[in-house]
Structures are given as structure tokens and as C-alpha cells.
Design a protein around this motif. Structure first.
Motif, mmCIF file in Angstrom:
data_model
loop_
_atom_site.group_PDB
_atom_site.id
_atom_site.type_symbol
_atom_site.label_atom_id
_atom_site.label_comp_id
_atom_site.label_asym_id
_atom_site.label_seq_id
_atom_site.Cartn_x
_atom_site.Cartn_y
_atom_site.Cartn_z
ATOM 1 N N ASN A 136 0.819 -1.218 0.000
ATOM 2 C CA ASN A 136 0.000 0.000 0.000
ATOM 3 C C ASN A 136 0.849 1.262 0.000
ATOM 4 O O ASN A 136 0.377 2.328 -0.403
ATOM 5 N N PHE A 183 -4.634 1.766 -2.406
ATOM 6 C CA PHE A 183 -5.525 0.735 -1.880
ATOM 7 C C PHE A 183 -6.378 0.177 -3.008
ATOM 8 O O PHE A 183 -6.857 0.926 -3.863
ATOM 9 N N GLN A 216 -9.924 -1.130 -4.080
ATOM 10 C CA GLN A 216 -11.203 -0.628 -3.590
ATOM 11 C C GLN A 216 -12.011 -1.662 -2.817
ATOM 12 O O GLN A 216 -13.025 -1.321 -2.200
ATOM 13 N N THR A 259 -10.348 2.363 2.622
ATOM 14 C CA THR A 259 -10.758 3.431 1.728
ATOM 15 C C THR A 259 -11.752 4.366 2.397
ATOM 16 O O THR A 259 -11.715 5.582 2.187
ATOM 17 N N GLU A 292 -11.292 8.351 2.790
ATOM 18 C CA GLU A 292 -12.279 9.271 2.225
ATOM 19 C C GLU A 292 -12.778 10.261 3.272
ATOM 20 O O GLU A 292 -13.112 11.402 2.949
ATOM 21 N N ALA A 318 -7.485 12.270 -4.451
ATOM 22 C CA ALA A 318 -7.656 10.830 -4.596
ATOM 23 C C ALA A 318 -7.985 10.553 -6.053
ATOM 24 O O ALA A 318 -8.819 11.230 -6.643
ATOM 25 N N LYS A 366 -8.934 7.467 -8.775
ATOM 26 C CA LYS A 366 -9.225 6.077 -9.113
ATOM 27 C C LYS A 366 -8.374 5.687 -10.320
ATOM 28 O O LYS A 366 -8.262 6.434 -11.286
ATOM 29 N N TYR A 370 -8.393 0.271 -8.181
ATOM 30 C CA TYR A 370 -7.571 0.884 -7.144
ATOM 31 C C TYR A 370 -7.861 2.380 -7.002
ATOM 32 O O TYR A 370 -8.391 3.019 -7.909
ATOM 33 N N THR A 371 -7.471 2.897 -5.835
ATOM 34 C CA THR A 371 -7.489 4.338 -5.609
ATOM 35 C C THR A 371 -6.124 4.756 -5.087
ATOM 36 O O THR A 371 -5.625 4.172 -4.118
ATOM 37 N N TYR A 414 -4.095 7.604 -3.275
ATOM 38 C CA TYR A 414 -4.250 8.791 -2.436
ATOM 39 C C TYR A 414 -2.914 9.531 -2.396
ATOM 40 O O TYR A 414 -1.863 8.936 -2.136
#
Length: 355
Positions: free
Chosen positions: A264, A281, A283, A289, A293, A321, A323, A342-343, A345
Motif C-alpha cells: 500500500n 488501496f 477498492q 478506503t 475518504e 484521490a 481512481k 484501485y485508488t 491517495y
């Protein structure tokens, strides 16, 4: 003459006409917040995007503009003009500014404006101008005003320029908020382009050539003593390896802490000249997540050699963030599962500490 008199009467801060909001004296909305160019209310901003070409900036912001400005019911916003060679985009916009809304009443105005984008090498200039309002349109056709006669300092502020006037002031406040929102959206769109296209990937460990059998010397922070603030350059160069060898935690601004995996942690980078840290991360990790957020700030802590105390703590303010697909991440040298979403950050590093 009658219209001018009506404007003056409405904008005078008369007792009982409207109740001040808490931000009526916020300096953000007071003297100098509304600027004139050639007699027209005009808001401008320069956004730097180092490493992006004119065409890359143009393409990304045209995509953003086409999503942001499009017809919606009775409102008719659209991209009116583009010139890829010159890097120019012009938008004709129409939307609502809502002053207050309840089950019994809705106070809003229709706002019209033009939004211009000028892309250059590594920089973008944006402009919001030619602003007009159509207020109370359902009552006898409503009233129509220009920004020049309605939200300038002499009209929308009290005589001492310490507060917004009750009626004109709400137009000024909401217009400034809309301008800030648009400018931030452009900056975010360019930030996404920097991340997914031409910004260097987060730091990755270079493989040791096969002809050199010895292992590189690793810098391992001490696990005792007090945490001391350090620069990013003072942190170990082998952070990715250290992450794989120890335990990592993520602490949200509400104090909740969860363990995260070495995969991560995606390293450090630069965005708009600021030091940033990347966390990735998939999703399906709902708890992680959700925590990200809901948090504007967070810390990442690295524990080494089974120590109960973190050897390194990175404090961050969430910047954005994004995606991302597995294919996009592979282009950034990330090892990912192609079946997952995935996202990424990105956090601006506000403090780095090490024992």
C-alpha cells in the motif's frame, strides 16, 4: 434611473432585510476580492503544471470542460470554442447559485458567465468574466443585473468595507465561492494528468546488477529515543524495503488506526513543487478506503524490528484521490492485481519524523 435607485436601496444594509451569515465579515469576500479588467469583473489565476506540454494541458482541460459544462434541463452550458494549436478553450456557462433552500422556500439566482482556458508549456491561465445574474425569475420576470453593477466593492460592501451588504453581498459571496470551486477543479484536473501521465512514478528500488554480488548498505533508523522532525531528504533511501520488513499503520484524523501492507505504501514524489506521499488501496478494502475518504489529514507510521514505537512517522494532508486501473498503475511500475480497481491517495507531507 429607477433601476439604479432600486439597486441602491436593496444594497443598503438596512436592519431587518436579511440576517447576516457567519461569513459576512470573512476577509475572503471583502475589499479587493472582486477585481476589474477593462471595466469588467474578471477573476484570473495561473496554475503551473511543470512537465506537461501545451497539448497535454489542453487535452486534459478540454475533457474536464466538456464534463463540467453541458446542458442540464433548462440550463445551457457548453464549450463554445476550442483552438488546439493555440491552446485555447472558451466556455459559455449558465447555472444556479443557491443562497438558501428549505421545504418552504428556495432563494437562488441564475448566473451566466464565460470561462476561458489558455494552455501553454507547463502552465495554464484561466479566466472567469462577463458575469450576469437573473434573480427571482418566477416573479414578474425577475430582475437582471451585471456583476459590474451588483458585486463590486462599492455596491456589495458596507461603507467601512468590513461586512457584506445583505442582498448584493450574498451574490458576491456565492460568486466568489463558485470561482474558487472552478479554479480548484482545474488544478485537480491538471494534478490527475500529472499523476497518470508525465509525472515520474513514485520512488522504486532499482535492482542490483547481477555482476555485483554484495548487497547495498541499508540505512535503518534507530527504534529508540525521541521522534525528531527531519527533512524528506534525511529519510532512508530504502523506505520501500523497510516497509516490506516491518509493520506499517495508518492513523486517520479521528484517531482511528489500522494496519496497512507494504504494497500500500508507494513512496514519495513531487506535485506542484510540493513533497507528497503516495498510498495505494484496492477498492475492496472498504475499511481502509472509507477511512481515507473521511480524513483530510492522516499519518503513516513505520515500525521496525518488532519495536512497539514507530521509527518513522509521516504526517500528511490529503491533496487528492485518483481512481486508477491496473493498466495505469503498471505504467507507474506498480505491481497490482489486474482483476481489481484501485485508488491512489496523494498527501502533501506536512511533517516527517524519525528516531
Amino acid at each position: 434611473m429607477k433601476k439604479l435607485l432600486l439597486i441602491l436601496l436593496i444594497c443598503l444594509p438596512l436592519t431587518g432585510i436579511a440576517k447576516d451569515k457567519n461569513d459576512n465579515s470573512n476577509p475572503k469576500y471583502l475589499a479587493g476580492a472582486v477585481t476589474l479588467t477593462d471595466g469588467k469583473v474578471t477573476f484570473t489565476k495561473e496554475i503551473k503544471a511543470p512537465g506537461l506540454s501545451r497539448s497535454a494541458i489542453f487535452d486534459q482541460l478540454l475533457k474536464w470542460a466538456q464534463e463540467r459544462f453541458k446542458p442540464d434541463g433548462k440550463l445551457n452550458s457548453f464549450v463554445a470554442y476550442t483552438n488546439e494549436e493555440a491552446g485555447e478553450i472558451a466556455v459559455q456557462a449558465e447555472e444556479y447559485l443557491v443562497f438558501s433552500s428549505s421545504a418552504l422556500s428556495l432563494d437562488r439566482t441564475r448566473i451566466y458567465y464565460q470561462f476561458f482556458i489558455y494552455a501553454e508549456e507547463g502552465v495554464c491561465n484561466i479566466e472567469m468574466t462577463r458575469i450576469r445574474y437573473w434573480y427571482d425569475e418566477a416573479r414578474d420576470g425577475g430582475e437582471k443585473y451585471t456583476a459590474e453593477e451588483w458585486i463590486t466593492d462599492d455596491m456589495a460592501l458596507n461603507k467601512k468595507q468590513t461586512k457584506l451588504a445583505p442582498i448584493c453581498g450574498k451574490f458576491r459571496r456565492e460568486t466568489i465561492d463558485l470561482k474558487d470551486q472552478l479554479f480548484q477543479q482545474v488544478a485537480d484536473a491538471l494534478g490527475q494528468k500529472l499523476l497518470t501521465a508525465e509525472v515520474p512514478a513514485p520512488q522504486a528500488q532499482q535492482p542490483v546488477p547481477a555482476v555485483v554480488p554484495q548487497q547495498p548498505v541499508q540505512t535503518v533508523p534507530a527504534s529508540t529515543g525521541e521522534l525528531k522532525e527531519v527533512s524528506i531528504e534525511q529519510l532512508p533511501s530504502n523506505m520501500n524495503e523497510l516497509a516490506a520488513q516491518g509493520r506499517i499503520t495508518l492513523t486517520a484524523e479521528n484517531g482511528e488506526t489500522i494496519d496497512i501492507k507494504a504494497e500500500n505504501w508507494s513512496g514519495f514524489g513531487k506535485m506542484f513543487t510540493k513533497n507528497v506521499a503516495y498510498i495505494l488501496f484496492d477498492q475492496s478494502r472498504i475499511a481502509a478506503t472509507a477511512l481515507m475518504e473521511q480524513s483530510n489529514t492522516y499519518t503513516v507510521s513505520f515500525y521496525l524490528n518488532q519495536s512497539a514505537q514507530p521509527a518513522i512517522v509521516i504526517s500528511c494532508k490529503k491533496a487528492m484521490a485518483q481512481k486508477m486501473t491496473a493498466e495505469e498503475l503498471k505504467s507507474l511500475n506498480q505491481t497490482v492485481d489486474a482483476s481489481k480497481q484501485y485508488t491512489m491517495y496523494i498527501g502533501e507531507i506536512t511533517k516527517a519524523e524519525m528516531r
